[in-house]
Write a protein that holds these residues in place. Structure first.
Motif, PDB file in Angstrom:
ATOM      1  N   ILE A  20     -46.482  17.706  10.779  1.00 17.02           N
ATOM      2  CA  ILE A  20     -45.889  17.116   9.426  1.00 17.02           C
ATOM      3  C   ILE A  20     -45.681  18.118   8.388  1.00 17.02           C
ATOM      4  N   ILE A  21     -46.366  19.119   8.234  1.00 15.60           N
ATOM      5  CA  ILE A  21     -45.963  20.002   7.079  1.00 15.60           C
ATOM      6  C   ILE A  21     -44.773  20.875   7.582  1.00 15.60           C
ATOM      7  N   ILE A  22     -44.527  21.063   8.878  1.00 17.04           N
ATOM      8  CA  ILE A  22     -43.161  21.787   9.293  1.00 17.04           C
ATOM      9  C   ILE A  22     -42.250  20.822   8.909  1.00 17.04           C
ATOM     10  N   ALA A  23     -42.245  19.425   9.298  1.00 17.20           N
ATOM     11  CA  ALA A  23     -41.188  18.464   8.795  1.00 17.20           C
ATOM     12  C   ALA A  23     -40.899  18.407   7.339  1.00 17.20           C
ATOM     13  N   ALA A  24     -41.928  18.662   6.700  1.00 17.92           N
ATOM     14  CA  ALA A  24     -42.093  18.329   5.118  1.00 17.92           C
ATOM     15  C   ALA A  24     -41.311  19.608   4.317  1.00 17.92           C
ATOM     16  N   LEU A  25     -41.675  20.661   4.956  1.00 14.73           N
ATOM     17  CA  LEU A  25     -41.252  22.041   4.400  1.00 14.73           C
ATOM     18  C   LEU A  25     -39.745  22.073   4.846  1.00 14.73           C
ATOM     19  N   LYS A  32     -33.745  21.494  -1.926  1.00  8.07           N
ATOM     20  CA  LYS A  32     -33.473  22.360  -2.871  1.00  8.07           C
ATOM     21  C   LYS A  32     -32.329  23.552  -2.720  1.00  8.07           C
ATOM     22  N   PHE A  33     -32.321  23.943  -1.557  1.00  3.46           N
ATOM     23  CA  PHE A  33     -31.292  25.075  -1.256  1.00  3.46           C
ATOM     24  C   PHE A  33     -30.046  24.635  -0.624  1.00  3.46           C
ATOM     25  N   TYR A  34     -29.542  23.476  -0.489  1.00  2.00           N
ATOM     26  CA  TYR A  34     -28.590  23.236   0.319  1.00  2.00           C
ATOM     27  C   TYR A  34     -27.230  23.627   0.129  1.00  2.00           C
ATOM     28  N   GLU A  35     -27.061  24.114  -1.203  1.00  2.00           N
ATOM     29  CA  GLU A  35     -25.790  24.385  -1.965  1.00  2.00           C
ATOM     30  C   GLU A  35     -25.512  25.913  -1.337  1.00  2.00           C
ATOM     31  N   ASN A  36     -26.858  26.576  -1.182  1.00  2.00           N
ATOM     32  CA  ASN A  36     -26.655  28.159  -0.692  1.00  2.00           C
ATOM     33  C   ASN A  36     -26.913  28.087   0.809  1.00  2.00           C
ATOM     34  N   ILE A  42     -31.486  30.667   6.616  1.00  2.00           N
ATOM     35  CA  ILE A  42     -32.706  31.628   6.720  1.00  2.00           C
ATOM     36  C   ILE A  42     -34.102  30.959   6.583  1.00  2.00           C
ATOM     37  N   LEU A  43     -34.251  30.199   5.658  1.00  2.00           N
ATOM     38  CA  LEU A  43     -35.544  29.615   5.427  1.00  2.00           C
ATOM     39  C   LEU A  43     -35.878  28.475   6.411  1.00  2.00           C
ATOM     40  N   VAL A  44     -34.960  27.575   6.893  1.00  2.00           N
ATOM     41  CA  VAL A  44     -35.041  26.667   8.001  1.00  2.00           C
ATOM     42  C   VAL A  44     -35.252  27.299   9.476  1.00  2.00           C
ATOM     43  N   SER A  45     -34.717  28.503   9.522  1.00  2.00           N
ATOM     44  CA  SER A  45     -34.897  29.230  10.574  1.00  2.00           C
ATOM     45  C   SER A  45     -36.296  29.751  10.858  1.00  2.00           C
ATOM     46  N   LEU A  98     -27.598  22.990   9.494  1.00  2.00           N
ATOM     47  CA  LEU A  98     -27.893  21.493  10.094  1.00  2.00           C
ATOM     48  C   LEU A  98     -28.170  21.716  11.470  1.00  2.00           C
ATOM     49  N   PHE A  99     -27.585  22.705  12.155  1.00  2.00           N
ATOM     50  CA  PHE A  99     -27.850  22.774  13.831  1.00  2.00           C
ATOM     51  C   PHE A  99     -29.239  23.246  13.813  1.00  2.00           C
ATOM     52  N   ILE A 100     -30.106  23.997  13.010  1.00  2.00           N
ATOM     53  CA  ILE A 100     -31.424  24.234  12.932  1.00  2.00           C
ATOM     54  C   ILE A 100     -32.147  23.002  12.816  1.00  2.00           C
ATOM     55  N   ILE A 101     -31.748  22.465  11.888  1.00  2.00           N
ATOM     56  CA  ILE A 101     -32.485  20.966  11.383  1.00  2.00           C
ATOM     57  C   ILE A 101     -32.599  20.132  12.624  1.00  2.00           C
ATOM     58  N   TRP A 102     -31.453  19.918  13.201  1.00  6.06           N
ATOM     59  CA  TRP A 102     -31.326  19.086  14.559  1.00  6.06           C
ATOM     60  C   TRP A 102     -32.106  19.373  15.451  1.00  6.06           C
ATOM     61  N   GLY A 103     -32.282  20.857  15.708  1.00  7.13           N
ATOM     62  CA  GLY A 103     -33.206  21.423  16.797  1.00  7.13           C
ATOM     63  C   GLY A 103     -34.645  21.038  16.530  1.00  7.13           C
ATOM     64  N   THR A 104     -34.735  21.467  15.152  1.00  6.94           N
ATOM     65  CA  THR A 104     -36.212  21.351  14.623  1.00  6.94           C
ATOM     66  C   THR A 104     -36.686  19.835  14.784  1.00  6.94           C
ATOM     67  N   THR A 105     -35.864  18.810  14.337  1.00  7.84           N
ATOM     68  CA  THR A 105     -36.004  17.403  14.644  1.00  7.84           C
ATOM     69  C   THR A 105     -36.321  16.878  16.171  1.00  7.84           C
ATOM     70  N   CYS A 106     -35.641  17.687  16.979  1.00 10.88           N
ATOM     71  CA  CYS A 106     -35.908  17.297  18.411  1.00 10.88           C
ATOM     72  C   CYS A 106     -37.231  17.716  18.943  1.00 10.88           C
ATOM     73  N   ALA A 107     -37.659  18.933  18.406  1.00 11.88           N
ATOM     74  CA  ALA A 107     -38.826  19.742  18.790  1.00 11.88           C
ATOM     75  C   ALA A 107     -39.915  18.962  18.001  1.00 11.88           C
ATOM     76  N   PHE A 108     -39.869  18.516  16.794  1.00 14.67           N
ATOM     77  CA  PHE A 108     -40.951  17.889  15.964  1.00 14.67           C
ATOM     78  C   PHE A 108     -41.366  16.338  16.887  1.00 14.67           C
TER      79      PHE A 108
END
Length: 123
Positions: A20-25, A32-36, A42-45, A98-108
């Protein structure tokens, strides 16, 4: 309930809390940072890497890679057709993070299902 059973239950709850912490972070970082795009990527990776190290599962890694690529490509296709668009696209109309987010979502999702199964909940 035996002390051993209590330890197992506590360990599983800690694992679920970690998931849950991984998902929340991940969500907070994107908000917070989607514009950059570079910073967000880097952070989601880093968060994804921490999760993959903790989960220590080849299947989770495979799901991360396949999910990230497959759903990232789907996002690129639908944005190409104009279904929706992103304000800060990087690759084919899609932010690279977004590619990292989708991968993290599947792993989560997979890891949460593993933890639930360990509690004895099957259906």
């Amino acid at each position: 309930m035996t002390p051993n059973t209590q330890k197992i239950i506590l360990r599983e709850w800690k694992n679920i809390l970690f998931d849950i912490i991984i998902a929340a972070l991940t969500i907070v970082i994107v908000i917070k940072f989607y514009e950059n795009s570079i910073l967000t990527t880097i952070l989601v990776s880093i968060i994804a890497f921490i999760g993959l190290i903790k989960w220590k599962s080849k299947l989770t890694l495979i799901l991360f890679i396949i999910g990230g690529l497959a759903f990232g490509i789907v996002e690129a296709i639908v944005t190409d057709y104009g279904v929706w668009r992103y304000n800060f696209p990087d690759v084919y109309g899609v932010p690279i993070w977004l590619f990292i987010i989708w991968g993290t979502t599947c792993a989560f999702i997979y890891q949460i299902s593993v933890e639930i199964k360990r509690f004895g909940i099957k259906k």
